[in-house]
Design an enzyme around this catalytic site. Structure first.
Site, PDB file in Angstrom:
ATOM      1  N   HIS A   1       0.848  -1.197   0.000  1.00  0.00           N
ATOM      2  CA  HIS A   1       0.000   0.000   0.000  1.00  0.00           C
ATOM      3  C   HIS A   1       0.884   1.248   0.000  1.00  0.00           C
ATOM      4  O   HIS A   1       0.679   2.184   0.777  1.00  0.00           O
ATOM      5  CB  HIS A   1      -0.968  -0.011   1.192  1.00  0.00           C
ATOM      6  CG  HIS A   1      -1.953  -1.146   1.135  1.00  0.00           C
ATOM      7  ND1 HIS A   1      -3.292  -0.981   0.827  1.00  0.00           N
ATOM      8  CD2 HIS A   1      -1.792  -2.478   1.282  1.00  0.00           C
ATOM      9  CE1 HIS A   1      -3.892  -2.159   0.817  1.00  0.00           C
ATOM     10  NE2 HIS A   1      -3.008  -3.081   1.091  1.00  0.00           N
TER      11      HIS A   1
ATOM     12  N   TYR B   1       3.716  -5.630   9.236  1.00  0.00           N
ATOM     13  CA  TYR B   1       3.651  -4.166   9.269  1.00  0.00           C
ATOM     14  C   TYR B   1       4.773  -3.601  10.145  1.00  0.00           C
ATOM     15  O   TYR B   1       5.342  -2.554   9.847  1.00  0.00           O
ATOM     16  CB  TYR B   1       2.311  -3.682   9.832  1.00  0.00           C
ATOM     17  CG  TYR B   1       1.083  -3.870   8.977  1.00  0.00           C
ATOM     18  CD1 TYR B   1       1.040  -4.785   7.938  1.00  0.00           C
ATOM     19  CD2 TYR B   1      -0.064  -3.133   9.220  1.00  0.00           C
ATOM     20  CE1 TYR B   1      -0.108  -4.955   7.181  1.00  0.00           C
ATOM     21  CE2 TYR B   1      -1.219  -3.292   8.465  1.00  0.00           C
ATOM     22  CZ  TYR B   1      -1.241  -4.211   7.454  1.00  0.00           C
ATOM     23  OH  TYR B   1      -2.377  -4.384   6.718  1.00  0.00           O
TER      24      TYR B   1
END
Lengths: 352, 187
Positions: free
Chosen positions: A60, A326
């Site tokens: 992303h 992440y």
């Protein structure tokens, strides 16, 4: 002679114990476990596919920062003690983005957009969520997600994924059926503001009595003018959002869907039937945006397991994997921003 | 006043309790960042409260150490071993204090809530700053490796004293009944 042998044995015991300890640490730490799927290997795969873009998120990567607030209406307060569900405002720092590791991807190259939010609760708690504009995830496990990313590696000759490899992956993973049926008819939207963003993973709401209820949530847009994106323009999404925000704030309803007994709580690849009970918990209002290289979302890791009291993670194995991966991506890009020794240097967008 | 031949009983208790906690902590930390499985979340949930517990015990232990003299090392111990023992002991104290503070500080700088157990939340000890986060996170990693290597050296040295030299140094940290010296009784 026996004394000498005893001496040697004692030295061997000491050395052996030290070696076993170091080897055990090496195994647990993954250095001596080459087949374990580590966060580093997962994130490396994204770098392999999209190239190294220092300072950017490894997935992303292309996006914009936004901010606003959530206006709770109190309707979900009976199911969760989280302060965000009480009547009133909670400030929000968010981010819209495209999936994939390329920060220069064309907006029309993928039919999925994402919305990430961090709610700062008045009691000091936080709720972080990363949602996608798709109703279901392709796979159920981190291992399958890794294999999918590997299968999607661009062919150096064409710059695009090898269709045969992708087809082989999907054939070997029947759990992707629901996603494939959806993506076949999905089109890249012209706007971030007209998309519905789903949590996809399930969570538990925890009420004041400690009772847990499995839920998925979604941000449902109030804007109704959805349409396909313009052809031939790689960067229309940020401009569209800017134009909309110049006219007024953009709004979404937070819709919470409750699982019925027997619904799959720990499998993001399986949607729930559409007749499940829902509660609208309030309105998300986004009233400003900033570029992601200077906006407040830049330094936020939208780890979906950062939850306030009153919301708990399900046992969906993708949640732990998202948290672990992440964190690794966050460390890589902040180390690059901080110019740590050995980290690649970020390149300003203008000089690229 | 005679130099004691063993560590204070409370110091021995703290030593062995913390030995287990710190070794577990090192393995938990290395393991939780090296897996995408559910173990990541479970280990992380143990890592944070265990780290704070080690910090509190380390403060208590340092206070005890400064108040009670430890037994002296054997007179015939080579100088380099004497220096290595002293340096590594103070390094262990420094690391068992620094690592929990670095972990707490890095979470603060990263903007994460520092949650122990289900509901207990600690205050941030540093302002939110992603660049500071990166430095602290890497310091946490490399100093944890240093603590692990120091622990291996410390364990090996303890066994060397106990098995090879048999000079009473290991016994001075073991439970009292293993003490070699005869107990001197009054009157």
């Amino acid at each position: 002679m026996t004394i000498r042998f005893g001496h040697a044995a004692r030295w061997a015991l000491i050395g052996g114990l030290a070696c076993v300890t170091v080897a055990a640490f090496g195994y647990v730490g993954g250095w001596l476990a080459p087949h374990r799927l580590t966060p580093q290997r997962l994130v490396d795969t994204f770098e392999d596919n999209a190239g190294l873009h220092p300072g950017y998120r490894r997935n992303h990567a292309k996006g914009v920062c936004v901010a606003g607030w959530f206006e709770g209406n109190g309707a979900a307060g009976a199911y969760s003690t989280a302060a965000v569900f009480a009547r009133g405002r909670t400030p929000v720092v968010g981010r819209f983005a495209l999936p994939g590791g390329n920060p220069y991807a064309a907006d029309g190259s993928v039919p999925i957009r994402s919305m990430a939010l961090r709610f700062n609760l008045p009691d000091g708690g936080q709720w972080r969520t990363g949602m996608n504009a798709m109703p279901v995830f392709p796979v159920s496990t981190p291992q399958a997600f890794y294999e999918q990313a590997r299968a999607a590696r661009p062919d150096p000759a064409t710059g695009k994924p090898d269709p045969a490899r992708l087809a082989a992956f999907f054939a070997a993973h029947p759990e992707t059926a629901a996603f494939r049926a959806w993506v076949k008819q999905a089109r890249p939207s012209a706007s971030y503001a007209t998309e519905r963003y789903d949590s996809i993973n399930a969570f538990y709401l925890v009420d004041a009595q400690g009772q847990q209820r499995a839920v998925r949530w979604a941000m449902v847009p109030q804007a109704a003018d959805a349409g396909p994106g313009p052809a031939g323009d790689p960067d229309y999404l940020a401009r569209d959002l800017q134009q909309r925000l110049a006219v007024g704030p953009q709004r979404w309803n937070l819709r919470i869907t409750f699982a019925a007994p027997g619904d799959p709580v720990d499998d993001a690849a399986r949607p729930w039937p559409s007749d499940r009970r829902t509660v609208d918990a309030g309105t998300l209002v986004i009233d400003r945006m900033q570029p992601q290289d200077s906006g407040p979302c830049r330094d936020i890791n939208y780890d979906p397991t950062v939850l306030p009291e009153g919301i708990a993670p399900s046992a969906d194995p993708l949640l732990a994997a998202r948290s672990a991966a992440y964190a690794d991506s966050y460390l890589r890009r902040t180390a690059e921003e901080a110019h740590l020794p050995g980290a690649a240097r970020p390149v300003p967008e203008a000089t690229r | 006043m005679n130099t004691p031949t063993t560590f204070h009983p409370l110091a021995r208790l703290l030593h062995w309790a913390m030995a287990g906690m710190i070794v577990a902590m090192l393995f938990i930390g290395a393991g939780m960042v090296a897996t995408v499985s559910e173990r990541h979340s479970g280990l992380l949930a143990i890592h944070k409260p265990l780290g704070i517990a080690i910090l509190l015990l380390a403060i208590a232990r340092l206070a005890l150490r400064l108040r009670h003299r430890p037994p002296s090392l054997p007179a015939d111990l080579p100088l380099w071993q004497r220096l290595a023992a002293t340096a590594s002991h103070w390094l262990l104290y420094a690391l068992m204090l620094a690592l929990p503070l670095l972990g707490w500080g890095m979470l603060s700088a990263g903007g994460y809530p520092v949650i122990l157990g289900d509901t207990m939340r600690l205050p941030a000890i540093l302002p939110e700053n992603a660049l500071l986060f990166a430095w602290l996170r890497e310091a946490h990693r490399y100093l944890a490796w240093l603590l692990f290597l120091t622990f291996v050296a410390h364990m090996s040295a303890g066994l060397y004293h106990g098995l090879v030299r048999r000079d009473g140094v290991l016994a001075s940290m073991l439970p009292s009944r293993r003490r070699r010296e005869p107990v001197v009784t009054d009157g």
